[in-house]
Design a protein around this motif. Structure first.
Motif, PDB file in Angstrom:
ATOM      1  N   MET A 118       0.750  -0.975   0.104  1.00  0.00           N
ATOM      2  CA  MET A 118       0.055  -0.121   0.074  1.00  0.00           C
ATOM      3  C   MET A 118       0.783   1.138  -0.052  1.00  0.00           C
ATOM      4  O   MET A 118       0.543   2.076  -0.789  1.00  0.00           O
ATOM      5  N   SER A 119       1.646   1.398   0.948  1.00  0.00           N
ATOM      6  CA  SER A 119       2.779   2.251   1.079  1.00  0.00           C
ATOM      7  C   SER A 119       4.125   1.961   1.413  1.00  0.00           C
ATOM      8  O   SER A 119       4.290   0.934   2.111  1.00  0.00           O
ATOM      9  N   GLY A 120       5.261   3.011   1.460  1.00  0.00           N
ATOM     10  CA  GLY A 120       6.326   2.533   2.064  1.00  0.00           C
ATOM     11  C   GLY A 120       7.396   2.392   0.951  1.00  0.00           C
ATOM     12  O   GLY A 120       7.235   2.703  -0.422  1.00  0.00           O
ATOM     13  N   VAL A 121       8.596   1.718   1.129  1.00  0.00           N
ATOM     14  CA  VAL A 121       9.576   1.536   0.162  1.00  0.00           C
ATOM     15  C   VAL A 121      10.232   0.206   0.639  1.00  0.00           C
ATOM     16  O   VAL A 121      10.602  -0.321   1.550  1.00  0.00           O
ATOM     17  N   VAL A 122      10.491  -0.465  -0.566  1.00  0.00           N
ATOM     18  CA  VAL A 122      11.140  -1.869  -0.672  1.00  0.00           C
ATOM     19  C   VAL A 122      12.166  -1.677  -1.622  1.00  0.00           C
ATOM     20  O   VAL A 122      12.196  -1.450  -2.819  1.00  0.00           O
ATOM     21  N   VAL A 123      13.350  -2.090  -0.997  1.00  0.00           N
ATOM     22  CA  VAL A 123      14.734  -1.957  -1.916  1.00  0.00           C
ATOM     23  C   VAL A 123      15.223  -3.348  -2.049  1.00  0.00           C
ATOM     24  O   VAL A 123      15.690  -4.066  -0.861  1.00  0.00           O
ATOM     25  N   ILE A 124      15.472  -3.981  -3.100  1.00  0.00           N
ATOM     26  CA  ILE A 124      16.241  -5.187  -3.258  1.00  0.00           C
ATOM     27  C   ILE A 124      17.628  -4.870  -4.053  1.00  0.00           C
ATOM     28  O   ILE A 124      17.621  -4.438  -5.078  1.00  0.00           O
ATOM     29  N   ASP A 125      18.625  -5.579  -3.210  1.00  0.00           N
ATOM     30  CA  ASP A 125      19.935  -5.128  -3.568  1.00  0.00           C
ATOM     31  C   ASP A 125      20.685  -6.004  -4.876  1.00  0.00           C
ATOM     32  O   ASP A 125      21.408  -5.456  -5.613  1.00  0.00           O
ATOM     33  N   LYS A 126      19.898  -7.028  -5.128  1.00  0.00           N
ATOM     34  CA  LYS A 126      20.298  -7.931  -6.111  1.00  0.00           C
ATOM     35  C   LYS A 126      18.708  -8.209  -7.207  1.00  0.00           C
ATOM     36  O   LYS A 126      18.061  -7.416  -7.387  1.00  0.00           O
ATOM     37  N   ASN A 127      18.868  -9.452  -7.615  1.00  0.00           N
ATOM     38  CA  ASN A 127      17.597  -9.608  -8.454  1.00  0.00           C
ATOM     39  C   ASN A 127      16.552 -10.139  -7.874  1.00  0.00           C
ATOM     40  O   ASN A 127      16.453 -10.681  -6.567  1.00  0.00           O
ATOM     41  N   ALA A 128      15.503  -9.957  -8.648  1.00  0.00           N
ATOM     42  CA  ALA A 128      14.104 -10.698  -8.124  1.00  0.00           C
ATOM     43  C   ALA A 128      13.208 -11.423  -9.227  1.00  0.00           C
ATOM     44  O   ALA A 128      13.718 -11.295 -10.291  1.00  0.00           O
ATOM     45  N   GLY A 129      12.594 -12.263  -8.543  1.00  0.00           N
ATOM     46  CA  GLY A 129      11.940 -13.366  -9.249  1.00  0.00           C
ATOM     47  C   GLY A 129      10.808 -12.632  -9.932  1.00  0.00           C
ATOM     48  O   GLY A 129      10.633 -11.718 -10.180  1.00  0.00           O
ATOM     49  N   SER A 130       9.842 -13.542 -10.933  1.00  0.00           N
ATOM     50  CA  SER A 130       8.806 -13.023 -11.443  1.00  0.00           C
ATOM     51  C   SER A 130       7.621 -12.589 -10.705  1.00  0.00           C
ATOM     52  O   SER A 130       7.713 -12.735  -9.484  1.00  0.00           O
ATOM     53  N   LEU A 131       6.745 -11.894 -11.061  1.00  0.00           N
ATOM     54  CA  LEU A 131       5.703 -11.201 -10.450  1.00  0.00           C
ATOM     55  C   LEU A 131       5.973 -10.102  -9.520  1.00  0.00           C
ATOM     56  O   LEU A 131       5.398  -9.865  -8.438  1.00  0.00           O
ATOM     57  N   THR A 132       7.055  -9.591  -9.709  1.00  0.00           N
ATOM     58  CA  THR A 132       7.674  -8.173  -8.782  1.00  0.00           C
ATOM     59  C   THR A 132       6.552  -7.365  -8.629  1.00  0.00           C
ATOM     60  O   THR A 132       6.234  -6.731  -9.917  1.00  0.00           O
ATOM     61  N   GLY A 133       6.408  -7.006  -7.573  1.00  0.00           N
ATOM     62  CA  GLY A 133       5.267  -5.867  -7.314  1.00  0.00           C
ATOM     63  C   GLY A 133       3.854  -6.315  -8.089  1.00  0.00           C
ATOM     64  O   GLY A 133       3.248  -5.176  -8.124  1.00  0.00           O
TER      65      GLY A 133
END
Length: 227
Positions: A118-133
């Motif tokens: 809903m709100s906020g911040v998410v930071v991924i330092d490396k890779n992410a899989g399918s269906l991100t977000g």
């Protein structure tokens, strides 16, 4: 620490009576309290219960989780302003259903990170899989590496920023919000979009079926898709 014994009820749900392990170390200073706990020997539910205890019961606004072990469904349903650092990688469905926290994952994540944020911040330092977000409603989701297929599927708001490449069907059924892809994008970009904006810094393999702009006529700096 004794080995963790996992039990299941008749529905197949793990540990219906699990309690927060209360293993966190809390340091209090002039700038507030900070908590750290090791998740290596904890189950998914114990990790989430310990995090919720620290944030809600203890009122701690800065929590670090060590050794998450790529477990699924961690750091979900946090509805408070706080800072959470995950020192490692997550499995599927991490950081979902959140409203307010700032989260950094110092590793990789599996499918569906930050689903329904809903709100906020998410930071991924490396890779992410399918269906991100998937079904993202607000906030900022940043992936410094690459993402898999169908990133931002059914997105309803917020911003997704990808530092690397994105897979096929990026922005599928995008309803609102924006995506910024700094690298290349696979086929079917923006398929079945209703609204929203996608910016691409690299090459687009192909556009989705609702193409309204002729990509061949766009300048490199104008790789903006508005459907």
């Amino acid at each position: 620490m004794e080995p963790v014994k996992i039990s299941y009820d008749a529905r197949g749900l793990a540990e219906p009576s699990a309690q927060a392990p209360k293993t966190a170390t809390v340091e209090r200073g002039a700038d507030g309290a900070r908590a750290t706990f090791d998740a290596a020997d904890l189950t998914t539910r114990q990790i989430n219960l310990e995090l919720r205890r620290l944030v809600y019961d203890e009122g701690i606004k800065d929590v670090t989780i060590l050794n998450p072990g790529a477990k699924h469904s961690l750091v979900v349903g946090i509805l408070a302003r706080c800072k959470i650092t995950i020192d490692g990688s997550l499995g599927y469905f991490g950081c979902g259903l959140i409203d307010g926290p700032e989260i950094e994952v110092k590793g990789r994540v599996g499918w569906s990170v930050a689903e329904n944020m809903m709100s906020g911040v998410v930071v991924i330092d490396k890779n992410a899989g399918s269906l991100t977000g998937a079904a993202l409603r607000g906030g900022d989701l940043v992936v410094r590496g690459d993402v898999g297929a169908r990133s931002g599927i059914d997105q309803k708001g917020g911003t997704i920023i990808v530092g690397g490449n994105a897979g096929t069907m990026t922005g599928f059924m995008l309803q609102r919000g924006r995506q910024i892809i700094c690298g290349n994008v696979g086929g079917g970009l923006g398929d079945s979009m209703y609204d929203g904006t996608i910016y691409v810094g690299g090459k687009i393999t192909s556009l989705g079926v609702r193409k309204l702009l002729n990509y061949d006529n766009l300048e490199p700096a104008e790789r903006k898709l508005v459907l």
